[in-house]
Design an enzyme around this catalytic site. Sequence first.
Site, PDB file in Angstrom:
ATOM      1  N   PHE A 131       1.008  -0.977  -0.112  1.00 12.98           N
ATOM      2  CA  PHE A 131      -0.051  -0.344  -0.216  1.00 12.98           C
ATOM      3  C   PHE A 131       0.881   1.590   0.097  1.00 12.98           C
ATOM      4  O   PHE A 131       1.907   1.590   0.660  1.00 12.98           O
ATOM      5  CB  PHE A 131      -1.212   0.159   1.294  1.00 12.98           C
ATOM      6  N   ASP A 208       0.737  -4.773   8.703  1.00 10.08           N
ATOM      7  CA  ASP A 208       0.067  -3.909   8.894  1.00 10.08           C
ATOM      8  C   ASP A 208      -1.036  -4.371   8.400  1.00 10.08           C
ATOM      9  O   ASP A 208      -1.172  -5.264   7.517  1.00 10.08           O
ATOM     10  CB  ASP A 208       0.262  -3.056   7.533  1.00 10.08           C
ATOM     11  N   TYR A 233     -11.272   2.902  10.198  1.00 13.16           N
ATOM     12  CA  TYR A 233     -12.859   3.127   9.443  1.00 13.16           C
ATOM     13  C   TYR A 233     -13.137   1.845   8.406  1.00 13.16           C
ATOM     14  O   TYR A 233     -13.396   2.527   7.335  1.00 13.16           O
ATOM     15  CB  TYR A 233     -12.427   4.531   8.769  1.00 13.16           C
ATOM     16  N   LYS A 234     -12.465   0.619   8.203  1.00 11.07           N
ATOM     17  CA  LYS A 234     -12.257  -0.265   6.662  1.00 11.07           C
ATOM     18  C   LYS A 234     -13.379  -1.067   7.247  1.00 11.07           C
ATOM     19  O   LYS A 234     -13.925  -0.993   8.116  1.00 11.07           O
ATOM     20  CB  LYS A 234     -11.067  -1.415   6.541  1.00 11.07           C
ATOM     21  N   ARG A 380     -12.163  -3.457  -7.241  1.00  8.23           N
ATOM     22  CA  ARG A 380     -12.416  -4.364  -6.283  1.00  8.23           C
ATOM     23  C   ARG A 380     -13.480  -4.324  -5.439  1.00  8.23           C
ATOM     24  O   ARG A 380     -13.928  -2.974  -5.179  1.00  8.23           O
ATOM     25  CB  ARG A 380     -11.507  -3.330  -4.621  1.00  8.23           C
TER      26      ARG A 380
HETATM   27  C1  LIG Z   1      -6.123   1.839   4.033  1.00 10.91           C
HETATM   28  C2  LIG Z   1      -4.294   1.362   5.062  1.00 10.91           C
HETATM   29  C3  LIG Z   1      -3.629   2.288   4.808  1.00 10.91           C
HETATM   30  C4  LIG Z   1      -4.124   3.415   5.672  1.00 10.91           C
HETATM   31  O1  LIG Z   1      -3.405   4.873   5.997  1.00 10.91           O
HETATM   32  P1  LIG Z   1      -4.351   6.051   7.084  1.00 10.91           P
HETATM   33  O2  LIG Z   1      -2.905   6.567   7.303  1.00 10.91           O
HETATM   34  O3  LIG Z   1      -5.466   5.160   7.710  1.00 10.91           O
HETATM   35  O4  LIG Z   1      -4.947   6.431   6.142  1.00 10.91           O
HETATM   36  C5  LIG Z   1      -2.493   1.834   5.996  1.00 10.91           C
HETATM   37  N1  LIG Z   1      -1.888   1.207   4.954  1.00 10.91           N
HETATM   38  C6  LIG Z   1      -2.998  -0.440   4.408  1.00 10.91           C
HETATM   39  C7  LIG Z   1      -1.988  -1.699   4.032  1.00 10.91           C
HETATM   40  C8  LIG Z   1      -4.459  -0.241   3.902  1.00 10.91           C
HETATM   41  O5  LIG Z   1      -4.716  -0.849   3.333  1.00 10.91           O
END
Ligand SMILES: *Cc1c(COP(=O)(O)O)cnc(C)c1O
Length: 405
Positions: A131, A208, A233-234, A380
């Site tokens: 990511f 992560d 938030y997911k 997705r």
């Molecule tokens: C959604 C996501 C993030 C999001 O990071 P934020 O700082 O909360 O915006 C980070 N890493 C992964 C793998 C994600 O899927």
Amino acid sequence: MSPNPAELRARAAVLDDADPLAAHVARFVPGDDLVAYLDGNSLGRPVASVPAALETFVHTEWAGRLIRGWDELWLTRPAELGDRIGAACLGAASGQTIVADSTSVLIFKVLRAAIAARPGRDELVMLSDEFPTDRFIIERIGDDHGLTVRWVDAPLDAGITPELAAEVVGPRTIAALFSGVAYRSAWWADMPAVTATVQAAGALMIWDCSHAVGSVPLEFDAWGVDYAVGCSYKYLNGGPGAPAWAYVAARHHDTLRNPIPGWLGAAAPFSMIEGYSPAPGVASLVSGTPPILGMVALGEMLTLIEVAGIVAIREKSIALTSYAIELVDALIPAATVSTPRDAARRGSHLTIDHPNSAIAVQRLWAQGVIPDFRHPSGVRIGLSPLSTSFAEVERGIRALADALS
Ligand SMILES: *Cc1c(COP(=O)(O)O)cnc(C)c1O
């Protein structure tokens, strides 16, 4: 022979009737124009109790207690919610999980903590398709500290394996940071085996779990994970900008070094004394004032997860994604499924590739059918188990098939 579209459509009702978690679908705030929400892995829907919980928070806690709220209620809330996430989703005993910051900031903090914990080593490890935020932060930290980032290539429809990890970790490795469930392919890594491989080199394992928390059962304590971070938030439905969480195994607490030492992660936050001494345990990972208001919706979703149980949630997730793959195979034969077909290696979303993805997703959003576009040609489909019905999956993928053609 794959089943025909009419048979597949009829099966949605059968699957919904047999779903032990079906009643949860009605426990989310309905959207005005929502036909099918296929993006619960990007932003979970609000739990139906959230409007009242926010109202109560404003009246009873904020207006009612004002500054007294910190001592009476809020200072301990990041650890309380962390413990609930740990117990319901992470397989983490209490005192090791804290709610704070964003995932990005927590990635920075745990990477820096890992560097401090492995003096004399100079390499960090990550997947080249990780990511973006994870990649950006590890690159910057590598630059700033004179460290080498070793990038691991994995197939785009898969992710990290113990074999791939073994090729790059060694006596110079500080830490490896991998996704538990990959954001694109949904590959659910063999997390205990990867952890063991990384640690066999004397390195620290950082997961992560942004796409894993709330969708697959995690066992951080049993697997011996060192650090982990993830979103709320997911699949935890904390709402836009809800704070993230970090897990730090108890054995690292005595030496845990927060690179942003702030007053609310200090031992005596309101004493205003000179010199920083950290709060005991994972609480020292807090820097500034925690976003208490942003934790309200998270608490409501955790209650639903605690009632349903992560094992039942995982079972429904497998059923939803398996059904979705069957629909894609039958209705969108021109698409490639870029997600593991083996349910044991799959999280709760799928990515399909099709040349018309970008324009199709744009059109679908206007119709209340909401998947996600992933550059360059991916759609997705995120299936949040508690808020998604099989009928909704069928409606959504049928609309997707129309739009793609
Ligand atoms: C959604 C996501 C993030 C999001 O990071 P934020 O700082 O909360 O915006 C980070 N890493 C992964 C793998 C994600 O899927």
